[in-house]
Design an enzyme around this catalytic site. Sequence first.
Site: not given
Length: 391
Positions: A234, A198, A298, A258, A266, A231, A156, A200, A268
């Site tokens: 993302h 990855e 993640d 993820h 984002d 992810d 990433w 985004k 998380d």
Amino acid sequence: MLDVPISLHCWQGDDVVGFEDPSRGLSGGIMATGNYPGKARSAAELRSDLDQAYRLLPGNHRLNLHAIYGDSDKLLDRNDWQPHHFDHWIGWAKENGRGIDFNPTFFSHPMADSGFTLASLDGTVRDFWIEHGINSRKIGAHIGHELGNPCVTNFWIPDGYKDSPADRARHRQLLIESLDTVFGAEIPHAASNLDAVECKLFGLGSESYVVGSHEFYMGYATSRQKILCLDAGHFHPTEVISDKISAVMPYVPGLLLHVSRGVRWDSDHVVTFSDELQAIMQELVRGDYLSQTHIGLDFFDASINRIAAWVIGTRNALKALLMALLEPADKLRQMEQDGDFTGRLALLEELKMMPFHAVWDMVCHQQNVPVGIDFMAEIKAYESAVLSKRN
Ligand code: RNT
Ligand code: ZN
């Protein structure tokens, strides 16, 4: 369900700090908010915390390491990390029969201060990070080889602009060239390392443009036959990855997930038992994709007990997987093929009330891990015996 390993991300245990110069803040447009006490300050503490988390999970799960999490007596800089610095983790994984995955760390370093790494206009900066990328693949291959279990090494790259760029194309061309150099390098035990990339949409400070967007990596992974990492945080806030799984699978050699939870951005947050989590697992089961999918988590929430964060998020992922495995998928598919959309809707809604939790409780019981909320008692005990002694 017990055959499917979930890769627990080490970085929930210490708010993505790692074991380089501790004065370096987290960069790259990601952020861990909160100051709950007791975060791990060393690899030994992190292993102890992870052991506590794994004890509360049915099944045998993997670990996902970042490059800044090796073991060393001296303070190391980014490109000093070598395969042998991960031998302690490898020994620990062998004892527990665990697989390990890996990530180069393209952030939290002065050479990333411009906001660019592999896609920098500055060749010196690019070369530094190309070296890091190649080193990381060597470490991943070493880990995979030693464990006799391939290591997924996920790239990433945070590179992007806060404001609208004048030239979007140049950085993307440079990122292609840098990645081709990294992936073209000959490394020992290459077969034990699986490269993943990855994408985004945006980050903090890269709101207007991220070089490695979805279309960029869709094309890159397809043309270079790399594993694609999706992810859940993302994409646009209303965009879900569950619908993307069957769309990308025909083109790539494998998928890395993820599993995360964005709240408005984002952010998380810890994975909850949401409709989208259930939909992701349903897609993996219904499409028979589990064997080509690596499931990783993640998220990094520093406002709650970090071991509980791992355990709650992973148990939710497993519960959703179990629920998907219990679904009468053939029956639903048959109804659809017969054009019985009323029956499909009726059955899908009835399934939500099925007592899958009884199966989950039985699995936990048989696996000797706490049933239901009982896992919190063990976390509380560990908190007062271990975490509260850290400052
Ligand atoms: C960042 C990406 C990336 C990181 C980890 C720490 O938005 O999701 O996967 O979270 O590498
Ligand atoms: Zn991610």
